[in-house]
Design a protein around this motif. Structure first.
Motif, PDB file in Angstrom:
ATOM      1  N   ASN A 134       0.843  -1.197   0.000  1.00 43.56           N
ATOM      2  CA  ASN A 134       0.000   0.000   0.000  1.00 43.56           C
ATOM      3  C   ASN A 134       0.878   1.245   0.000  1.00 43.56           C
ATOM      4  O   ASN A 134       1.806   1.365   0.798  1.00 43.56           O
ATOM      5  N   MET A 135       0.555   2.178  -0.897  1.00 41.84           N
ATOM      6  CA  MET A 135       1.343   3.400  -0.986  1.00 41.84           C
ATOM      7  C   MET A 135       0.819   4.425   0.017  1.00 41.84           C
ATOM      8  O   MET A 135      -0.398   4.585   0.170  1.00 41.84           O
ATOM      9  N   PRO A 136       1.734   5.140   0.665  1.00 39.49           N
ATOM     10  CA  PRO A 136       1.306   6.094   1.695  1.00 39.49           C
ATOM     11  C   PRO A 136       0.789   7.403   1.097  1.00 39.49           C
ATOM     12  O   PRO A 136       1.287   8.476   1.408  1.00 39.49           O
ATOM     13  N   GLY A 191      14.000  -2.541 -10.156  1.00 38.42           N
ATOM     14  CA  GLY A 191      12.798  -3.091 -10.779  1.00 38.42           C
ATOM     15  C   GLY A 191      11.539  -2.243 -10.636  1.00 38.42           C
ATOM     16  O   GLY A 191      10.450  -2.713 -10.968  1.00 38.42           O
ATOM     17  N   VAL A 192      11.655  -1.006 -10.165  1.00 36.93           N
ATOM     18  CA  VAL A 192      10.432  -0.204  -9.976  1.00 36.93           C
ATOM     19  C   VAL A 192       9.746   0.030 -11.334  1.00 36.93           C
ATOM     20  O   VAL A 192      10.414   0.185 -12.359  1.00 36.93           O
ATOM     21  N   MET A 193       8.421   0.039 -11.303  1.00 36.14           N
ATOM     22  CA  MET A 193       7.681   0.002 -12.574  1.00 36.14           C
ATOM     23  C   MET A 193       7.811   1.269 -13.413  1.00 36.14           C
ATOM     24  O   MET A 193       7.627   1.226 -14.630  1.00 36.14           O
ATOM     25  N   CYS A 194       8.157   2.396 -12.792  1.00 38.03           N
ATOM     26  CA  CYS A 194       8.276   3.639 -13.552  1.00 38.03           C
ATOM     27  C   CYS A 194       9.392   3.564 -14.601  1.00 38.03           C
ATOM     28  O   CYS A 194       9.475   4.406 -15.479  1.00 38.03           O
ATOM     29  N   ARG A 195      10.233   2.556 -14.505  1.00 37.35           N
ATOM     30  CA  ARG A 195      11.347   2.465 -15.456  1.00 37.35           C
ATOM     31  C   ARG A 195      10.895   2.006 -16.836  1.00 37.35           C
ATOM     32  O   ARG A 195      11.581   2.272 -17.822  1.00 37.35           O
ATOM     33  N   TYR A 251       2.937  11.172 -16.623  1.00 34.25           N
ATOM     34  CA  TYR A 251       3.529  10.963 -15.299  1.00 34.25           C
ATOM     35  C   TYR A 251       4.419   9.719 -15.335  1.00 34.25           C
ATOM     36  O   TYR A 251       4.280   8.866 -16.205  1.00 34.25           O
ATOM     37  N   ASP A 252       5.275   9.616 -14.319  1.00 43.82           N
ATOM     38  CA  ASP A 252       6.161   8.451 -14.237  1.00 43.82           C
ATOM     39  C   ASP A 252       5.403   7.190 -13.820  1.00 43.82           C
ATOM     40  O   ASP A 252       5.801   6.086 -14.156  1.00 43.82           O
ATOM     41  N   CYS A 253       4.345   7.371 -13.049  1.00 44.55           N
ATOM     42  CA  CYS A 253       3.542   6.228 -12.611  1.00 44.55           C
ATOM     43  C   CYS A 253       2.196   6.745 -12.134  1.00 44.55           C
ATOM     44  O   CYS A 253       2.010   7.949 -11.972  1.00 44.55           O
ATOM     45  N   ASP A 254       1.273   5.833 -11.862  1.00 39.76           N
ATOM     46  CA  ASP A 254      -0.070   6.210 -11.409  1.00 39.76           C
ATOM     47  C   ASP A 254      -0.028   6.913 -10.035  1.00 39.76           C
ATOM     48  O   ASP A 254      -0.885   7.714  -9.722  1.00 39.76           O
ATOM     49  N   PHE A 255       1.000   6.595  -9.252  1.00 42.19           N
ATOM     50  CA  PHE A 255       1.101   7.224  -7.916  1.00 42.19           C
ATOM     51  C   PHE A 255       1.537   8.675  -8.064  1.00 42.19           C
ATOM     52  O   PHE A 255       0.974   9.570  -7.442  1.00 42.19           O
ATOM     53  N   ASN A 256       2.546   8.899  -8.902  1.00 39.27           N
ATOM     54  CA  ASN A 256       2.961  10.279  -9.152  1.00 39.27           C
ATOM     55  C   ASN A 256       1.808  11.075  -9.761  1.00 39.27           C
ATOM     56  O   ASN A 256       1.631  12.255  -9.465  1.00 39.27           O
ATOM     57  N   GLN A 257       1.026  10.378 -10.589  1.00 39.84           N
ATOM     58  CA  GLN A 257      -0.129  11.050 -11.198  1.00 39.84           C
ATOM     59  C   GLN A 257      -1.075  11.550 -10.109  1.00 39.84           C
ATOM     60  O   GLN A 257      -1.571  12.662 -10.165  1.00 39.84           O
ATOM     61  N   ASP A 314      14.781  12.110 -16.028  1.00 42.27           N
ATOM     62  CA  ASP A 314      14.951  11.607 -14.664  1.00 42.27           C
ATOM     63  C   ASP A 314      13.559  11.355 -14.112  1.00 42.27           C
ATOM     64  O   ASP A 314      12.663  12.189 -14.288  1.00 42.27           O
ATOM     65  N   ILE A 315      13.393  10.234 -13.434  1.00 40.32           N
ATOM     66  CA  ILE A 315      12.093   9.963 -12.824  1.00 40.32           C
ATOM     67  C   ILE A 315      11.931  10.847 -11.589  1.00 40.32           C
ATOM     68  O   ILE A 315      12.890  11.059 -10.840  1.00 40.32           O
ATOM     69  N   VAL A 316      10.723  11.384 -11.422  1.00 45.58           N
ATOM     70  CA  VAL A 316      10.467  12.274 -10.287  1.00 45.58           C
ATOM     71  C   VAL A 316      10.225  11.426  -9.039  1.00 45.58           C
ATOM     72  O   VAL A 316       9.267  10.654  -8.977  1.00 45.58           O
ATOM     73  N   LEU A 317      11.117  11.548  -8.079  1.00 50.93           N
ATOM     74  CA  LEU A 317      11.023  10.717  -6.873  1.00 50.93           C
ATOM     75  C   LEU A 317      10.563  11.550  -5.684  1.00 50.93           C
ATOM     76  O   LEU A 317      10.798  12.748  -5.627  1.00 50.93           O
ATOM     77  N   ASN A 318       9.902  10.893  -4.765  1.00 52.64           N
ATOM     78  CA  ASN A 318       9.531  11.552  -3.523  1.00 52.64           C
ATOM     79  C   ASN A 318       9.426  10.488  -2.435  1.00 52.64           C
ATOM     80  O   ASN A 318       9.715   9.316  -2.685  1.00 52.64           O
ATOM     81  N   GLN A 319       8.973  10.885  -1.270  1.00 53.58           N
ATOM     82  CA  GLN A 319       9.010   9.964  -0.123  1.00 53.58           C
ATOM     83  C   GLN A 319       8.073   8.757  -0.262  1.00 53.58           C
ATOM     84  O   GLN A 319       8.307   7.717   0.337  1.00 53.58           O
ATOM     85  N   HIS A 320       7.008   8.889  -1.062  1.00 55.25           N
ATOM     86  CA  HIS A 320       6.090   7.752  -1.241  1.00 55.25           C
ATOM     87  C   HIS A 320       6.774   6.598  -1.968  1.00 55.25           C
ATOM     88  O   HIS A 320       6.300   5.466  -1.915  1.00 55.25           O
ATOM     89  N   CYS A 321       7.881   6.890  -2.675  1.00 51.73           N
ATOM     90  CA  CYS A 321       8.583   5.843  -3.433  1.00 51.73           C
ATOM     91  C   CYS A 321       9.071   4.715  -2.521  1.00 51.73           C
ATOM     92  O   CYS A 321       9.332   3.606  -3.002  1.00 51.73           O
ATOM     93  N   TYR A 322       9.179   4.976  -1.214  1.00 53.40           N
ATOM     94  CA  TYR A 322       9.542   3.903  -0.281  1.00 53.40           C
ATOM     95  C   TYR A 322       8.558   2.728  -0.374  1.00 53.40           C
ATOM     96  O   TYR A 322       8.904   1.599  -0.051  1.00 53.40           O
ATOM     97  N   GLY A 323       7.341   3.016  -0.826  1.00 49.13           N
ATOM     98  CA  GLY A 323       6.346   1.950  -0.985  1.00 49.13           C
ATOM     99  C   GLY A 323       6.719   0.961  -2.085  1.00 49.13           C
ATOM    100  O   GLY A 323       6.250  -0.173  -2.090  1.00 49.13           O
ATOM    101  N   CYS A 324       7.548   1.393  -3.024  1.00 50.85           N
ATOM    102  CA  CYS A 324       7.923   0.523  -4.149  1.00 50.85           C
ATOM    103  C   CYS A 324       9.177  -0.298  -3.862  1.00 50.85           C
ATOM    104  O   CYS A 324       9.516  -1.182  -4.640  1.00 50.85           O
ATOM    105  N   THR A 325       9.880   0.029  -2.789  1.00 49.34           N
ATOM    106  CA  THR A 325      11.171  -0.632  -2.557  1.00 49.34           C
ATOM    107  C   THR A 325      11.191  -1.429  -1.256  1.00 49.34           C
ATOM    108  O   THR A 325      12.242  -1.872  -0.814  1.00 49.34           O
TER     109      THR A 325
HETATM  110  S1  SF4 Z   1       6.219   5.673  -6.657  1.00 53.09           S
HETATM  111 FE1  SF4 Z   1       8.287   6.326  -7.158  1.00 53.09          FE
HETATM  112  S2  SF4 Z   1       9.497   4.448  -7.344  1.00 53.09           S
HETATM  113 FE2  SF4 Z   1       7.350   3.887  -7.392  1.00 53.09          FE
HETATM  114  S3  SF4 Z   1       6.838   3.753  -9.526  1.00 53.09           S
HETATM  115 FE3  SF4 Z   1       6.320   5.827  -8.887  1.00 53.09          FE
HETATM  116  S4  SF4 Z   1       8.101   7.082  -9.222  1.00 53.09           S
HETATM  117 FE4  SF4 Z   1       8.739   4.951  -9.387  1.00 53.09          FE
END
Ligand code: SF4
Ligand code: SF4
Lengths: 112, 357
Positions: free
Chosen positions: B253-255, B287-291, B303-309, B334-345
């Motif tokens: 679950n993403m925060p 392996g994060v899906m935004c790649r 967007y880089d992913c549905d969460f960033n969206q 560059d993929i836009v990263l933030n603290q929620h990305c901890y949910g993907c790793t």
């Molecule tokens: S939340 Fe962050 S690490 Fe996860 S897919 Fe999106 S940009 Fe990539």
């Protein structure tokens, strides 16, 4: 350092610190522990449920917290978790009651 | 039977968290919490991403969120979807633009998501057009939509006819666990829908029709071993409901959005972030899906992913809209990263495509 209670959930996080005063034994214990809970002939979920039942038998609040989370993580649900505890409770009740036979034997010896 | 709504959207509740900027402030410890967590961009240096940046590999998946309208209001929804979201839905023109892009580039998969994407009146046409272009189509189907209204009852046949891969959320094989997250009655309707999908060949060996499930924890804990969960889901769904499916993907679950709201309401936010941080797995970063995915919103932004969206963090660079889509530029961004990305790793990592580290 005085506390008003014996159990503090925060202490569970310090479990790893037992190695500070005896590292080789702690290392052996933790690596054994990790190995035991890996998926094997029993699934991780089944092992977590056994651990939850045992935790209730030894009445360890740390283990109860840890294996409540553990069971949920491994995909168990409330019904399975409660059934596991009933297994522990049934063995506890049964292991008292089965001594009833000893009581009966002795009583029969003593009485006319 | 039908379902009962679990909650209301953040926007209809006028929650402060409906503002994505406010969510980002919470995630960066500028609101509601003083607890500081290391910056994600700093943390990934441990994983060998030495400049703290992640680059795409290659764009293989074109994920389109065609709208926030949904027949459910799950308590953890990162989209803040619900029956009240009648405006934020993709129109014909934007969908046509997507098709133009898909025709032009060698992107093999179209991943259609929502909301309940099937509620968008253009859904079936869009699927058909994507198939004509030879694309592999995935539909993120919440299952209950299939039985929600007569007009959706033939969705299984429609999916089968167009060889759509169906990816469905089912947080548990227990009704209590599922309904506690998705609303009373959801489990029962989900079982009916899966049986209907099975009946046309989905999840059955030899048909090539894929029915994959997405498991996510029904609370503030991490998902367990994916293979082990899959085996247990298969055993239980078969035993109790005679249901078959192909694979199960365990995701974290993403925060953000409603799950963030749920955690804050229940005093669990800090503990959960700590849990994600402690479970940080350097091997999962690659392996994060935004790649290999690009995510498109209902109004055509990239967007880089549905969460960033859902946090309104658009792709880096000048060209952030489908109207000026530039694949080469996107693949070098560059993929836009933030603290929620901890949910993907956390742990084995979390990828809706099922790859785990
Ligand atoms: S939340 Fe962050 S690490 Fe996860 S897919 Fe999106 S940009 Fe990539
Ligand atoms: S999680 Fe899926 S089914 Fe639930 S409200 Fe959000 S979009 Fe709808």
């Amino acid at each position: 350092m005085s506390k008003k209670h014996y159990f503090d959930p925060e202490d569970l996080k310090k479990f790893g610190n037992i190695g500070e005063w005896q590292k080789p034994l702690a290392d052996k214990f933790f690596s054994y522990y990790a190995e035991v809970f890996k998926e094997g002939a029993l699934s991780e979920r089944e092992k977590a449920l056994i651990a939850l039942a045992v935790a209730h038998t030894v009445q360890c609040p740390y283990c109860i917290d840890a294996y409540t989370s553990g069971c949920l993580e491994k995909g168990a649900d409330e019904e399975q978790m409660m059934e596991a505890i009933h297994v522990a409770a049934a063995i506890r009740a049964g292991s008292s009651l089965v001594y009833g036979t000893q009581m009966m034997n002795h009583a029969k010896n003593l009485t006319m | 039977m039908g379902i009962h709504q679990k909650t209301k959207s953040l926007s209809s509740r006028h929650s402060a968290l409906a503002d994505t900027f406010f969510q980002l402030k919470v995630l960066n410890s500028k609101e509601l919490t003083d607890m500081r967590f290391p910056l994600f961009s700093e943390k990934i240096k441990e994983a060998g991403f030495s400049d703290g940046r992640i680059k795409p590999t290659r764009i293989e998946i074109f994920q389109v969120n065609i709208g926030k309208l949904c027949n459910q209001t799950c308590s953890h929804c990162h989209v803040d979807a619900g029956p009240d979201k009648k405006e934020e839905n993709m129109g014909r023109e934007a969908l046509e633009k997507c098709l133009e892009i898909l025709a032009q580039y060698d992107i093999h998969t179209v991943d259609i998501t929502g909301g309940a994407p099937e509620m968008n009146p253009n859904f079936r046409w869009f699927v058909e057009e994507c198939r004509k272009l030879g694309k592999h189509v995935m539909d993120r189907c919440n299952l209950t939509i299939v039985v929600a209204n007569k007009k959706y009852h033939d969705l299984p046949e429609f999916f089968a006819e167009h060889q759509v891969e169906v990816v469905s959320s089912l947080p548990h094989y227990s009704a209590l666990r599922t309904d506690s997250q998705r609303g009373d009655g959801v489990f029962e309707d989900s079982m009916k829908a899966m049986q209907m999908l099975n009946a046309v060949g989905y999840g059955k060996e030899g048909t090539g029709l894929k029915l994959n499930l997405v498991y996510n924890p029904t609370g503030t804990f991490l998902p367990g071993n994916q293979a082990s969960l899959e085996a247990e889901f298969k055993r239980q769904l078969k035993r109790k409901h005679d249901i078959d499916f192909n694979s199960l993907y365990a995701i974290t679950n993403m925060p953000i959005s409603r799950f963030l709201d749920y955690m804050i309401e229940n005093g669990q936010y800090e503990t959960y972030m700590q849990t994600l941080l402690e479970a940080f797995n350097p091997a999962a970063v690659a392996g994060v899906m935004c790649r290999n995915t690009i995510s498109v919103s209902w109004d055509g932004y990239l967007y880089d992913c549905d969460f960033n969206q859902m946090l309104d963090l658009k792709v880096a660079g000048e060209r952030t809209h489908i109207n000026d889509f530039d694949l080469a530029a996107l693949e070098s961004r560059d993929i836009v990263l933030n603290q929620h990305c901890y949910g993907c790793t956390a742990g084995a990592g979390s990828s809706c495509g099922g790859q785990v580290a």
